[in-house]
Scaffold this motif. Sequence first.
Motif, PDB file in Angstrom:
ATOM      1  N   GLU A   1     104.824  51.496   7.327  1.00 11.62           N
ATOM      2  CA  GLU A   1     104.708  50.258   6.457  1.00 11.62           C
ATOM      3  C   GLU A   1     103.439  49.668   7.336  1.00 11.62           C
ATOM      4  N   MET A   2     102.301  49.371   6.533  1.00  9.16           N
ATOM      5  CA  MET A   2     101.253  49.119   7.180  1.00  9.16           C
ATOM      6  C   MET A   2     101.304  47.376   7.624  1.00  9.16           C
ATOM      7  N   PRO A   3     100.509  46.851   8.596  1.00  8.53           N
ATOM      8  CA  PRO A   3     100.346  45.630   9.008  1.00  8.53           C
ATOM      9  C   PRO A   3      99.973  44.836   7.731  1.00  8.53           C
ATOM     10  N   PRO A   4     100.391  43.486   7.561  1.00 10.57           N
ATOM     11  CA  PRO A   4     100.084  42.521   6.414  1.00 10.57           C
ATOM     12  C   PRO A   4      98.477  42.310   6.254  1.00 10.57           C
ATOM     13  N   VAL A   5      97.646  42.430   7.410  1.00  9.24           N
ATOM     14  CA  VAL A   5      96.276  42.301   7.199  1.00  9.24           C
ATOM     15  C   VAL A   5      95.495  43.635   6.892  1.00  9.24           C
ATOM     16  N   GLN A   6      94.619  43.923   6.142  1.00 15.24           N
ATOM     17  CA  GLN A   6      93.786  45.093   6.151  1.00 15.24           C
ATOM     18  C   GLN A   6      92.892  45.118   7.345  1.00 15.24           C
ATOM     19  N   ILE A   7      93.079  46.408   7.878  1.00  9.86           N
ATOM     20  CA  ILE A   7      92.100  46.484   8.912  1.00  9.86           C
ATOM     21  C   ILE A   7      90.868  47.516   8.555  1.00  9.86           C
ATOM     22  N   LYS A   8      89.636  46.937   8.857  1.00  8.35           N
ATOM     23  CA  LYS A   8      88.448  47.640   8.497  1.00  8.35           C
ATOM     24  C   LYS A   8      87.636  47.792   9.708  1.00  8.35           C
ATOM     25  N   GLY A   9      86.795  48.767   9.436  1.00  2.29           N
ATOM     26  CA  GLY A   9      85.723  49.264  10.813  1.00  2.29           C
ATOM     27  C   GLY A   9      84.710  49.789  10.357  1.00  2.29           C
ATOM     28  N   PRO A  10      84.019  50.291  11.198  1.00  2.00           N
ATOM     29  CA  PRO A  10      83.900  50.224  12.606  1.00  2.00           C
ATOM     30  C   PRO A  10      83.659  48.906  13.139  1.00  2.00           C
ATOM     31  N   ASP A  11      84.511  48.351  14.116  1.00  2.00           N
ATOM     32  CA  ASP A  11      84.265  47.034  14.627  1.00  2.00           C
ATOM     33  C   ASP A  11      84.768  46.991  16.013  1.00  2.00           C
ATOM     34  N   LEU A  12      83.960  46.857  16.793  1.00  3.36           N
ATOM     35  CA  LEU A  12      84.260  47.268  18.351  1.00  3.36           C
ATOM     36  C   LEU A  12      84.917  45.921  18.921  1.00  3.36           C
ATOM     37  N   SER A  13      85.315  44.741  18.091  1.00  5.84           N
ATOM     38  CA  SER A  13      86.140  43.716  18.509  1.00  5.84           C
ATOM     39  C   SER A  13      87.532  44.296  18.418  1.00  5.84           C
ATOM     40  N   LEU A  14      87.951  45.252  17.574  1.00  7.88           N
ATOM     41  CA  LEU A  14      89.339  45.738  17.411  1.00  7.88           C
ATOM     42  C   LEU A  14      89.604  46.542  18.586  1.00  7.88           C
ATOM     43  N   GLN A  15      88.656  47.026  19.299  1.00 10.95           N
ATOM     44  CA  GLN A  15      89.001  48.067  20.482  1.00 10.95           C
ATOM     45  C   GLN A  15      90.067  47.490  21.364  1.00 10.95           C
ATOM     46  N   ASP A  16      89.759  46.230  21.933  1.00 10.05           N
ATOM     47  CA  ASP A  16      90.855  45.685  22.856  1.00 10.05           C
ATOM     48  C   ASP A  16      91.730  44.907  22.247  1.00 10.05           C
ATOM     49  N   LYS A  17      92.444  45.041  20.964  1.00 10.94           N
ATOM     50  CA  LYS A  17      93.531  44.419  20.275  1.00 10.94           C
ATOM     51  C   LYS A  17      94.434  45.347  19.976  1.00 10.94           C
ATOM     52  N   GLU A  18      95.711  44.956  19.610  1.00 12.87           N
ATOM     53  CA  GLU A  18      96.800  45.625  19.270  1.00 12.87           C
ATOM     54  C   GLU A  18      97.423  45.061  18.214  1.00 12.87           C
ATOM     55  N   PHE A  19      98.175  45.702  17.479  1.00 12.60           N
ATOM     56  CA  PHE A  19      99.159  45.445  16.056  1.00 12.60           C
ATOM     57  C   PHE A  19     100.330  46.256  16.142  1.00 12.60           C
ATOM     58  N   LEU A  20     101.054  45.621  15.281  1.00 12.24           N
ATOM     59  CA  LEU A  20     102.311  46.303  15.043  1.00 12.24           C
ATOM     60  C   LEU A  20     102.595  46.851  13.481  1.00 12.24           C
ATOM     61  N   ILE A  21     103.314  48.269  13.561  1.00 21.27           N
ATOM     62  CA  ILE A  21     103.392  48.789  12.114  1.00 21.27           C
ATOM     63  C   ILE A  21     104.734  48.946  12.220  1.00 21.27           C
ATOM     64  N   THR A  22     105.401  49.005  11.108  1.00 17.17           N
ATOM     65  CA  THR A  22     106.889  49.493  11.030  1.00 17.17           C
ATOM     66  C   THR A  22     107.147  50.773  10.358  1.00 17.17           C
ATOM     67  N   VAL A  23     107.893  51.380  11.099  1.00 12.84           N
ATOM     68  CA  VAL A  23     108.369  52.768  10.512  1.00 12.84           C
ATOM     69  C   VAL A  23     109.948  52.914  10.306  1.00 12.84           C
ATOM     70  N   THR A  24     110.186  53.307   9.085  1.00 17.46           N
ATOM     71  CA  THR A  24     111.476  53.394   8.764  1.00 17.46           C
ATOM     72  C   THR A  24     112.137  54.857   8.746  1.00 17.46           C
ATOM     73  N   ILE A  25     113.032  55.019   9.836  1.00 18.49           N
ATOM     74  CA  ILE A  25     113.609  56.319   9.858  1.00 18.49           C
ATOM     75  C   ILE A  25     114.946  56.585   9.077  1.00 18.49           C
ATOM     76  N   ASN A  26     115.048  57.834   8.292  1.00 17.19           N
ATOM     77  CA  ASN A  26     115.860  58.152   7.341  1.00 17.19           C
ATOM     78  C   ASN A  26     116.001  57.237   6.269  1.00 17.19           C
ATOM     79  N   LYS A  27     115.010  56.371   6.118  1.00 11.83           N
ATOM     80  CA  LYS A  27     114.788  55.177   4.980  1.00 11.83           C
ATOM     81  C   LYS A  27     115.949  54.163   5.139  1.00 11.83           C
TER      82      LYS A  27
END
Lengths: 253, 349
Positions: free
Chosen positions: A178-204
């Motif tokens: 499950e992707m983060p709520p905002v679309q991430i576009k690049g290349p953008d070096l300001s993204l380099q030092d940032k982090e975000f969360l994604i959601t993974v669903t195991i066995n649904k």
Amino acid sequence: MLALRSFLQSTVATAPSLCHQQTRNTFILKRKHPLPLHKKGGKPTKMRGRHFVYDLVEDTNIAKKPDIKVILNQFINGVGVKGDVLSLRPTQAYRDYLMPGLAVYASPENLVKYKSVENEPKAENSYSSPYVRRTLGRFSKLVLQITMNKLQPWTLEPWHISASFRKSGFIVPEYAIEMPPVQIKGPDLSLQDKEFLITVTINKTEKAKVRCRIHHWATGLDRLPWEEFHWKQPKEALIPDQAAELENMPLPQ
Amino acid sequence: MAGTLFRSMFTNTLSFYKCNSSNLRSLHTATVSYAARKGTRAKARAKKVKVEVTKVGFIPHNQRGKDKISKSNVSKHLDDTFKPLAKDDVYPLKYYSWIVYTAEDAVKAHQQTHHPTMYNVPDAFVIARVEMNMEAAKKNRFMDSFTRLSLLPHTFPRDEERTILAFCKGSELIKEAMDAGATTAGGTDLIKKIQDGQIKIGDYDYVVAHPNIITELVPIRGLMKRRFPNVRSGTLEPNLKDLVRKFSGGVQYRVLKDEHQENFGFVEVPIGRLNMEPKQVAENIEAFLKDLQSARPKRDGLFITRCLLLSPPSPEKLKIDPFVYVDKTLSKEVREDSDDEGDAVAATA
């Protein structure tokens, strides 16, 4: 003398056997020189010294014992859920499961007793499979590096994340991401030092949050300098809503 | 007791016949130590292994025991079959046996990581890493490292350039050879140039020839030395066109035997590029594995043990099943047919 022997025999036969342990010291032997045949109804031939020479065929005391079956009586992380029948080496079964009381022998009575467990309503802290808790534990410590190009334009898509997971030794199909709520576009070096969360669903069913960082990849002069122990360094959150959550998640030490 | 009784009775009888009792000794039947047969001792002597004492020179203190460190007891033949197969859809691969991809899927996975948005190397090499069990037909014997050349059905641009010198008679043949990719092709005039020193054989990677010119080649045999075209090394064939094509477009690979573990050998060879169709790469893998399988020693068991597809700069190694393309074990008839197993191995080596 004879009377004494008969007396002893009678007392031994009537007394209850004190040793309940099954004796396992059977030696299966084979005569090296077989006895000659004798006539029907005739006298067996005299046994010579050579007839008492034997070859050892099998010593049951050192033979490999078969696996034994045990039934789990509770959920064990990475092993199984309550009611699962395991087939294990005897030592392992006894030392790791029967002695700590995590399992019982798979006797016919126990099999009947634990069969009804399957129909019971599941406890709140149970998982869809015995391995889910282990997977969740791995995800909680993971910092997923997503290598994206520094020169070509891109938009982050689920298959990028799936391929990055595969590169770092996790199998995650695209539908589970499950992707983060905002679309991430690049290349953008300001993204380099940032982090975000994604959601993974195991066995649904089970959901897990995974910390991701984007690395801009290029070769030659465009290559970004190597940062030592970058996975241990705390970074800024890309999405402000996730900042609090990211701060609570521990980083690998 | 019975013996002494018998003995006394016997002496009595002898004394009755007035014989000397000391003659009894001749009746004693002990084993006589005959000399061993003529060949036996020689055989025993030959059997004795001569222990050669090699003198070890002075080794500086900081270099002692270096060979011990490099020797590892861990077998390089990795076996992960003891690990279970995953039942969940999301899992860390660490706890499970490797995923076995089909060749097409493995290429597609590499295409993902080399996509312009990620590594941006869409024409990266697909490299096959094949691991082998180098045990030869005889026990405790091992195959040597060997080099082979195989023509893959789908050619792809490579970094290296190969120069080929082709000898043949007739303008038509020369034209064919040049079209097929020979650097230089010619007949008697070319031989003359080599004799004069205008063309150097050493400048060429391969020398091939058509059988119709082999008699004229004899004078420059000394110049070519071991590279003189012959059937055994596969450089002399009536079908010159295919021969030149094989040498110009084929991939050359070298199977290396491990230094410390003699039964382990491996080869890494590019078999395609990522911008090719995955199916074409799969066909190349098939042709390559079949060529490799032809070097198989005539023995029981596995020869190819594992096959991985790599594609630098990605660190991924994707396992594929080689046994969809080649047989896992040698068929029984082939093994029984071969009497000269050692020769077959020597020829390929």
